[in-house]
Design a protein around this motif. Structure first.
Motif, PDB file in Angstrom:
ATOM      1  N   TRP A   2      -3.901  20.105   9.039  1.00  0.00           N
ATOM      2  CA  TRP A   2      -4.596  18.827   9.165  1.00  0.00           C
ATOM      3  C   TRP A   2      -5.246  18.747  10.538  1.00  0.00           C
ATOM      4  O   TRP A   2      -4.674  19.203  11.534  1.00  0.00           O
ATOM      5  CB  TRP A   2      -3.579  17.693   9.011  1.00  0.00           C
ATOM      6  N   THR A   3      -6.440  18.169  10.596  1.00  0.00           N
ATOM      7  CA  THR A   3      -7.108  17.996  11.886  1.00  0.00           C
ATOM      8  C   THR A   3      -7.616  16.560  12.015  1.00  0.00           C
ATOM      9  O   THR A   3      -7.959  15.915  11.025  1.00  0.00           O
ATOM     10  CB  THR A   3      -8.312  18.950  12.048  1.00  0.00           C
ATOM     11  N   GLU A   4      -7.674  16.084  13.245  1.00  0.00           N
ATOM     12  CA  GLU A   4      -8.142  14.725  13.502  1.00  0.00           C
ATOM     13  C   GLU A   4      -9.663  14.697  13.582  1.00  0.00           C
ATOM     14  O   GLU A   4     -10.299  15.604  14.110  1.00  0.00           O
ATOM     15  CB  GLU A   4      -7.554  14.210  14.818  1.00  0.00           C
ATOM     16  N   HIS A   5     -10.225  13.625  13.047  1.00  0.00           N
ATOM     17  CA  HIS A   5     -11.670  13.390  13.096  1.00  0.00           C
ATOM     18  C   HIS A   5     -11.899  11.925  13.429  1.00  0.00           C
ATOM     19  O   HIS A   5     -11.006  11.106  13.292  1.00  0.00           O
ATOM     20  CB  HIS A   5     -12.307  13.702  11.738  1.00  0.00           C
ATOM     21  N   GLY A   6     -13.135  11.610  13.828  1.00  0.00           N
ATOM     22  CA  GLY A   6     -13.478  10.224  14.102  1.00  0.00           C
ATOM     23  C   GLY A   6     -14.104  10.078  15.467  1.00  0.00           C
ATOM     24  O   GLY A   6     -14.064  10.984  16.300  1.00  0.00           O
ATOM     25  N   ALA A   7     -14.684   8.926  15.698  1.00  0.00           N
ATOM     26  CA  ALA A   7     -15.457   8.704  16.913  1.00  0.00           C
ATOM     27  C   ALA A   7     -14.622   8.902  18.179  1.00  0.00           C
ATOM     28  O   ALA A   7     -15.137   9.310  19.216  1.00  0.00           O
ATOM     29  CB  ALA A   7     -16.044   7.291  16.892  1.00  0.00           C
ATOM     30  N   VAL A  43       0.863  -1.178   0.000  1.00  0.00           N
ATOM     31  CA  VAL A  43       0.000   0.000   0.000  1.00  0.00           C
ATOM     32  C   VAL A  43       0.901   1.230   0.000  1.00  0.00           C
ATOM     33  O   VAL A  43       1.975   1.211   0.605  1.00  0.00           O
ATOM     34  CB  VAL A  43      -0.888   0.040   1.275  1.00  0.00           C
ATOM     35  N   ALA A  44       0.463   2.278  -0.678  1.00  0.00           N
ATOM     36  CA  ALA A  44       1.222   3.531  -0.635  1.00  0.00           C
ATOM     37  C   ALA A  44       1.195   4.089   0.779  1.00  0.00           C
ATOM     38  O   ALA A  44       0.161   4.072   1.438  1.00  0.00           O
ATOM     39  CB  ALA A  44       0.624   4.541  -1.615  1.00  0.00           C
ATOM     40  N   TRP A  45       2.334   4.586   1.244  1.00  0.00           N
ATOM     41  CA  TRP A  45       2.409   5.147   2.594  1.00  0.00           C
ATOM     42  C   TRP A  45       3.409   6.282   2.607  1.00  0.00           C
ATOM     43  O   TRP A  45       4.233   6.420   1.708  1.00  0.00           O
ATOM     44  CB  TRP A  45       2.779   4.082   3.626  1.00  0.00           C
ATOM     45  N   TRP A  46       3.322   7.103   3.614  1.00  0.00           N
ATOM     46  CA  TRP A  46       4.232   8.231   3.805  1.00  0.00           C
ATOM     47  C   TRP A  46       4.656   8.267   5.260  1.00  0.00           C
ATOM     48  O   TRP A  46       3.910   7.824   6.145  1.00  0.00           O
ATOM     49  CB  TRP A  46       3.557   9.568   3.466  1.00  0.00           C
ATOM     50  N   ARG A  47       5.820   8.830   5.476  1.00  0.00           N
ATOM     51  CA  ARG A  47       6.236   9.195   6.837  1.00  0.00           C
ATOM     52  C   ARG A  47       6.214  10.717   6.866  1.00  0.00           C
ATOM     53  O   ARG A  47       7.155  11.349   6.403  1.00  0.00           O
ATOM     54  CB  ARG A  47       7.641   8.667   7.118  1.00  0.00           C
ATOM     55  N   PRO A  48       5.145  11.290   7.399  1.00  0.00           N
ATOM     56  CA  PRO A  48       5.011  12.759   7.309  1.00  0.00           C
ATOM     57  C   PRO A  48       6.163  13.529   7.935  1.00  0.00           C
ATOM     58  O   PRO A  48       6.425  14.659   7.538  1.00  0.00           O
ATOM     59  CB  PRO A  48       3.693  13.025   8.058  1.00  0.00           C
ATOM     60  N   PRO A  90       6.893   8.817  15.637  1.00  0.00           N
ATOM     61  CA  PRO A  90       6.461   8.986  14.241  1.00  0.00           C
ATOM     62  C   PRO A  90       5.989   7.668  13.636  1.00  0.00           C
ATOM     63  O   PRO A  90       6.650   6.635  13.795  1.00  0.00           O
ATOM     64  CB  PRO A  90       7.712   9.506  13.534  1.00  0.00           C
ATOM     65  N   HIS A  91       4.857   7.720  12.969  1.00  0.00           N
ATOM     66  CA  HIS A  91       4.271   6.534  12.340  1.00  0.00           C
ATOM     67  C   HIS A  91       4.129   6.754  10.840  1.00  0.00           C
ATOM     68  O   HIS A  91       3.916   7.885  10.405  1.00  0.00           O
ATOM     69  CB  HIS A  91       2.864   6.282  12.900  1.00  0.00           C
ATOM     70  N   PRO A  92       4.176   5.661  10.068  1.00  0.00           N
ATOM     71  CA  PRO A  92       3.783   5.774   8.659  1.00  0.00           C
ATOM     72  C   PRO A  92       2.272   5.981   8.563  1.00  0.00           C
ATOM     73  O   PRO A  92       1.517   5.486   9.415  1.00  0.00           O
ATOM     74  CB  PRO A  92       4.215   4.435   8.058  1.00  0.00           C
ATOM     75  N   MET A 145      -2.833  20.920  12.676  1.00  0.00           N
ATOM     76  CA  MET A 145      -1.404  20.639  12.777  1.00  0.00           C
ATOM     77  C   MET A 145      -0.793  20.606  11.387  1.00  0.00           C
ATOM     78  O   MET A 145      -1.492  20.532  10.385  1.00  0.00           O
ATOM     79  CB  MET A 145      -1.174  19.317  13.513  1.00  0.00           C
ATOM     80  N   SER A 146       0.515  20.682  11.366  1.00  0.00           N
ATOM     81  CA  SER A 146       1.230  20.625  10.088  1.00  0.00           C
ATOM     82  C   SER A 146       1.318  19.181   9.616  1.00  0.00           C
ATOM     83  O   SER A 146       1.141  18.240  10.393  1.00  0.00           O
ATOM     84  CB  SER A 146       2.640  21.200  10.253  1.00  0.00           C
ATOM     85  N   TRP A 147       1.625  19.010   8.342  1.00  0.00           N
ATOM     86  CA  TRP A 147       1.781  17.663   7.786  1.00  0.00           C
ATOM     87  C   TRP A 147       2.821  16.873   8.590  1.00  0.00           C
ATOM     88  O   TRP A 147       2.614  15.700   8.906  1.00  0.00           O
ATOM     89  CB  TRP A 147       2.176  17.780   6.310  1.00  0.00           C
ATOM     90  N   ALA A 148       3.925  17.499   8.946  1.00  0.00           N
ATOM     91  CA  ALA A 148       4.974  16.779   9.659  1.00  0.00           C
ATOM     92  C   ALA A 148       4.482  16.238  10.998  1.00  0.00           C
ATOM     93  O   ALA A 148       4.909  15.178  11.455  1.00  0.00           O
ATOM     94  CB  ALA A 148       6.191  17.680   9.879  1.00  0.00           C
ATOM     95  N   GLN A 149       3.551  16.955  11.619  1.00  0.00           N
ATOM     96  CA  GLN A 149       3.031  16.524  12.918  1.00  0.00           C
ATOM     97  C   GLN A 149       2.053  15.361  12.806  1.00  0.00           C
ATOM     98  O   GLN A 149       1.788  14.679  13.800  1.00  0.00           O
ATOM     99  CB  GLN A 149       2.323  17.695  13.612  1.00  0.00           C
TER     100      GLN A 149
END
Ligand code: ZN
Length: 110
Positions: free
Chosen positions: A62-67, A23-28, A92-94, A79-83
């Motif tokens: 970027w902002t977090e969403h979800g239950a 799967v495509a992934w990034w390490r921000p 840090p997570h992928p 937050m910034s992409w790096a965060q």
């Protein structure tokens, strides 16, 4: 077969710190923002319904969403992409891209 979730490669937050396979992934914290084609991501292993990170319009972060995080949404500034890489344990997570499907659920983009 390689299994990123096996062994001692789990962070204190419970998510794997190794990237997924196939799967495509990034390490921000290391990679550039993939651009506006990616609207939302999850830290690999997270469930998008519970916690995902969505791009704010006008490239404002970027902002977090979800239950699991909606309760805190008003108090959490973008937050910034790096965060985006960092979990509550400051590891840090992928991340992998997710998108809303036709039923309103969230699926990982292959
Ligand atoms: Zn973590």
């Amino acid at each position: 077969m390689e299994n990123a979730a096996r062994g001692a490669e789990l962070c204190r937050c419970g998510l794997p710190t190794r990237p997924p396979v196939g799967v495509a992934w990034w390490r921000p914290d290391q990679d550039e923002d993939p651009g506006p084609g990616v609207r939302a991501v999850v830290r690999y292993g997270d469930q998008p319904q519970l916690r995902r990170v969505q791009r704010v319009d006008n490239n404002a972060g970027w902002t977090e969403h979800g239950a699991m995080v909606d309760f805190y949404q008003d108090r959490t500034p973008p937050m910034s992409w790096a965060q985006v890489a960092r979990c509550w344990a400051d590891t840090p997570h992928p991340v992998v891209a997710v998108r809303k499907d036709a039923t309103g659920g969230w699926t990982i983009c292959a």
